[in-house]
Design a protein around this motif. Structure first.
Motif, PDB file in Angstrom:
ATOM      1  N   LYS A  20      -5.709 -12.380  34.959  1.00  0.00           N
ATOM      2  CA  LYS A  20      -6.788 -11.546  34.411  1.00  0.00           C
ATOM      3  C   LYS A  20      -8.102 -11.820  35.139  1.00  0.00           C
ATOM      4  CE  LYS A  20      -6.460  -9.947  29.929  1.00  0.00           C
ATOM      5  NZ  LYS A  20      -6.850 -10.021  28.539  1.00  0.00           N
ATOM      6  N   ALA A  21      -8.374 -13.090  35.404  1.00  0.00           N
ATOM      7  CA  ALA A  21      -9.615 -13.448  36.104  1.00  0.00           C
ATOM      8  C   ALA A  21      -9.626 -12.846  37.508  1.00  0.00           C
ATOM      9  CB  ALA A  21      -9.756 -14.971  36.171  1.00  0.00           C
ATOM     10  N   ARG A  22      -8.496 -12.882  38.201  1.00  0.00           N
ATOM     11  CA  ARG A  22      -8.424 -12.293  39.547  1.00  0.00           C
ATOM     12  C   ARG A  22      -8.704 -10.798  39.515  1.00  0.00           C
ATOM     13  NH1 ARG A  22      -3.392 -15.518  39.923  1.00  0.00           N
ATOM     14  NH2 ARG A  22      -4.008 -17.468  40.883  1.00  0.00           N
ATOM     15  N   ARG A  23      -8.257 -10.127  38.458  1.00  0.00           N
ATOM     16  CA  ARG A  23      -8.471  -8.689  38.335  1.00  0.00           C
ATOM     17  C   ARG A  23      -9.856  -8.360  37.789  1.00  0.00           C
ATOM     18  NH1 ARG A  23      -3.358  -8.981  35.638  1.00  0.00           N
ATOM     19  NH2 ARG A  23      -4.474  -8.576  33.709  1.00  0.00           N
ATOM     20  N   GLY A  24     -10.591  -9.382  37.322  1.00  0.00           N
ATOM     21  CA  GLY A  24     -11.916  -9.153  36.748  1.00  0.00           C
ATOM     22  C   GLY A  24     -11.866  -8.676  35.315  1.00  0.00           C
ATOM     23  N   GLU A  25     -10.780  -8.963  34.625  1.00  0.00           N
ATOM     24  CA  GLU A  25     -10.607  -8.504  33.247  1.00  0.00           C
ATOM     25  C   GLU A  25     -10.707  -9.627  32.227  1.00  0.00           C
ATOM     26  OE1 GLU A  25      -6.818  -6.612  33.236  1.00  0.00           O
ATOM     27  OE2 GLU A  25      -7.453  -4.995  34.570  1.00  0.00           O
ATOM     28  N   LEU A  26     -10.988 -10.844  32.665  1.00  0.00           N
ATOM     29  CA  LEU A  26     -11.047 -11.982  31.751  1.00  0.00           C
ATOM     30  C   LEU A  26     -12.453 -12.109  31.181  1.00  0.00           C
ATOM     31  CD1 LEU A  26      -9.627 -14.429  30.495  1.00  0.00           C
ATOM     32  CD2 LEU A  26     -10.412 -15.754  32.437  1.00  0.00           C
ATOM     33  N   PHE A  27     -12.610 -11.849  29.899  1.00  0.00           N
ATOM     34  CA  PHE A  27     -13.897 -11.977  29.232  1.00  0.00           C
ATOM     35  C   PHE A  27     -13.717 -12.800  27.974  1.00  0.00           C
ATOM     36  CE2 PHE A  27     -14.416  -7.913  31.459  1.00  0.00           C
ATOM     37  CZ  PHE A  27     -15.545  -8.213  32.191  1.00  0.00           C
ATOM     38  N   SER A  28     -14.635 -13.707  27.763  1.00  0.00           N
ATOM     39  CA  SER A  28     -14.664 -14.432  26.499  1.00  0.00           C
ATOM     40  C   SER A  28     -15.937 -14.008  25.790  1.00  0.00           C
ATOM     41  CB  SER A  28     -14.578 -15.938  26.736  1.00  0.00           C
ATOM     42  OG  SER A  28     -15.590 -16.357  27.618  1.00  0.00           O
ATOM     43  N   HIS A  29     -16.850 -14.916  25.624  1.00  0.00           N
ATOM     44  CA  HIS A  29     -18.111 -14.581  24.968  1.00  0.00           C
ATOM     45  C   HIS A  29     -19.182 -14.374  26.031  1.00  0.00           C
ATOM     46  CE1 HIS A  29     -16.227 -15.613  21.232  1.00  0.00           C
ATOM     47  NE2 HIS A  29     -15.918 -16.807  21.692  1.00  0.00           N
ATOM     48  N   PRO A  30     -20.132 -13.482  25.763  1.00  0.00           N
ATOM     49  CA  PRO A  30     -21.203 -13.290  26.754  1.00  0.00           C
ATOM     50  C   PRO A  30     -22.059 -14.548  26.862  1.00  0.00           C
ATOM     51  CG  PRO A  30     -21.583 -11.916  24.813  1.00  0.00           C
ATOM     52  CD  PRO A  30     -20.267 -12.591  24.626  1.00  0.00           C
ATOM     53  N   LEU A  81     -33.754 -22.151  23.866  1.00  0.00           N
ATOM     54  CA  LEU A  81     -32.933 -21.011  24.256  1.00  0.00           C
ATOM     55  C   LEU A  81     -32.403 -20.322  23.005  1.00  0.00           C
ATOM     56  CD1 LEU A  81     -30.827 -22.605  27.128  1.00  0.00           C
ATOM     57  CD2 LEU A  81     -32.626 -20.913  27.362  1.00  0.00           C
ATOM     58  N   GLY A  82     -32.478 -19.010  22.985  1.00  0.00           N
ATOM     59  CA  GLY A  82     -31.923 -18.248  21.866  1.00  0.00           C
ATOM     60  C   GLY A  82     -30.424 -18.064  22.048  1.00  0.00           C
ATOM     61  N   VAL A  83     -29.669 -18.307  20.992  1.00  0.00           N
ATOM     62  CA  VAL A  83     -28.216 -18.135  21.045  1.00  0.00           C
ATOM     63  C   VAL A  83     -27.784 -17.184  19.944  1.00  0.00           C
ATOM     64  CG1 VAL A  83     -27.753 -20.389  22.070  1.00  0.00           C
ATOM     65  CG2 VAL A  83     -27.812 -20.165  19.604  1.00  0.00           C
ATOM     66  N   ARG A  84     -26.663 -16.526  20.172  1.00  0.00           N
ATOM     67  CA  ARG A  84     -26.058 -15.647  19.176  1.00  0.00           C
ATOM     68  C   ARG A  84     -24.694 -16.236  18.834  1.00  0.00           C
ATOM     69  NH1 ARG A  84     -28.658 -10.729  18.531  1.00  0.00           N
ATOM     70  NH2 ARG A  84     -30.287 -10.348  20.086  1.00  0.00           N
ATOM     71  N   PRO A  85     -24.537 -16.810  17.624  1.00  0.00           N
ATOM     72  CA  PRO A  85     -23.254 -17.417  17.256  1.00  0.00           C
ATOM     73  C   PRO A  85     -22.106 -16.409  17.327  1.00  0.00           C
ATOM     74  CG  PRO A  85     -24.948 -17.933  15.633  1.00  0.00           C
ATOM     75  CD  PRO A  85     -25.524 -16.928  16.562  1.00  0.00           C
ATOM     76  N   HIS A  86     -20.932 -16.906  17.717  1.00  0.00           N
ATOM     77  CA  HIS A  86     -19.746 -16.048  17.840  1.00  0.00           C
ATOM     78  C   HIS A  86     -18.944 -15.992  16.563  1.00  0.00           C
ATOM     79  CE1 HIS A  86     -20.695 -15.938  22.026  1.00  0.00           C
ATOM     80  NE2 HIS A  86     -20.605 -17.242  22.116  1.00  0.00           N
ATOM     81  N   SER A  87     -19.291 -16.851  15.597  1.00  0.00           N
ATOM     82  CA  SER A  87     -18.581 -16.843  14.316  1.00  0.00           C
ATOM     83  C   SER A  87     -19.520 -17.370  13.242  1.00  0.00           C
ATOM     84  CB  SER A  87     -17.329 -17.740  14.407  1.00  0.00           C
ATOM     85  OG  SER A  87     -17.707 -19.073  14.706  1.00  0.00           O
ATOM     86  N   GLY A  88     -19.094 -17.279  12.008  1.00  0.00           N
ATOM     87  CA  GLY A  88     -19.906 -17.761  10.897  1.00  0.00           C
ATOM     88  C   GLY A  88     -20.742 -16.666  10.273  1.00  0.00           C
ATOM     89  N   PRO A  89     -21.558 -17.035   9.285  1.00  0.00           N
ATOM     90  CA  PRO A  89     -22.332 -16.039   8.551  1.00  0.00           C
ATOM     91  C   PRO A  89     -23.426 -15.347   9.384  1.00  0.00           C
ATOM     92  CG  PRO A  89     -22.968 -18.248   7.875  1.00  0.00           C
ATOM     93  CD  PRO A  89     -21.778 -18.383   8.771  1.00  0.00           C
ATOM     94  N   ASN A  90     -23.917 -16.017  10.421  1.00  0.00           N
ATOM     95  CA  ASN A  90     -24.972 -15.427  11.272  1.00  0.00           C
ATOM     96  C   ASN A  90     -24.400 -14.875  12.574  1.00  0.00           C
ATOM     97  OD1 ASN A  90     -26.916 -16.164   9.416  1.00  0.00           O
ATOM     98  ND2 ASN A  90     -27.247 -18.147  10.384  1.00  0.00           N
ATOM     99  N   ARG A  91     -23.149 -14.497  12.549  1.00  0.00           N
ATOM    100  CA  ARG A  91     -22.473 -14.006  13.758  1.00  0.00           C
ATOM    101  C   ARG A  91     -23.257 -12.850  14.388  1.00  0.00           C
ATOM    102  NH1 ARG A  91     -16.917 -10.755  14.378  1.00  0.00           N
ATOM    103  NH2 ARG A  91     -16.763 -11.027  16.610  1.00  0.00           N
ATOM    104  N   GLY A  92     -23.586 -13.007  15.676  1.00  0.00           N
ATOM    105  CA  GLY A  92     -24.256 -11.957  16.419  1.00  0.00           C
ATOM    106  C   GLY A  92     -25.771 -11.896  16.248  1.00  0.00           C
TER     107      GLY A  92
END
Length: 95
Positions: A20-30, A81-92
């Motif tokens: 997937k990484a070779r094809r450029g399709e591997l994405f996790s969190h921004p 640095l501002g972060v956006r949690p990927h899980s939990g009550p404040n997700r995003g």
């Protein structure tokens, strides 16, 4: 499952990720400073302050060339640095 089967499965999963990484399709969190739009496109964070801090980090790294000096600068000037949690009550939400 036996150890051999687990080893084989792990190897297949890793090989799938590499393909997937070779094809450029591997994405996790921004990464910090970016958000993912619904069609999957990555764009700069809509929050202006978050964008400016990320630009500052890159500018400082370009100037000094070491992460340690950038970190010292951020700590000395109390820049967070501002972060956006990927899980939990404040997700995003920006924190």
């Amino acid at each position: 499952m036996s150890e051999a089967e687990l080893h084989t499965l792990r190897g297949r999963l890793n090989e799938g990720r590499l393909n997937k990484a070779r094809r450029g399709e591997l994405f996790s969190h921004p990464p910090i400073g970016y958000v993912r739009l619904p069609p999957g496109e990555l764009v700069f964070d809509p929050d202006e302050q978050a964008r400016e801090v990320v630009r500052l980090v890159f500018d400082l790294f370009e100037r000094w060339g070491t992460v340690n000096k950038v970190l010292q600068y951020l700590v000395r000037h109390q820049i967070r640095l501002g972060v956006r949690p990927h899980s939990g009550p404040n997700r995003g939400q920006l924190e």
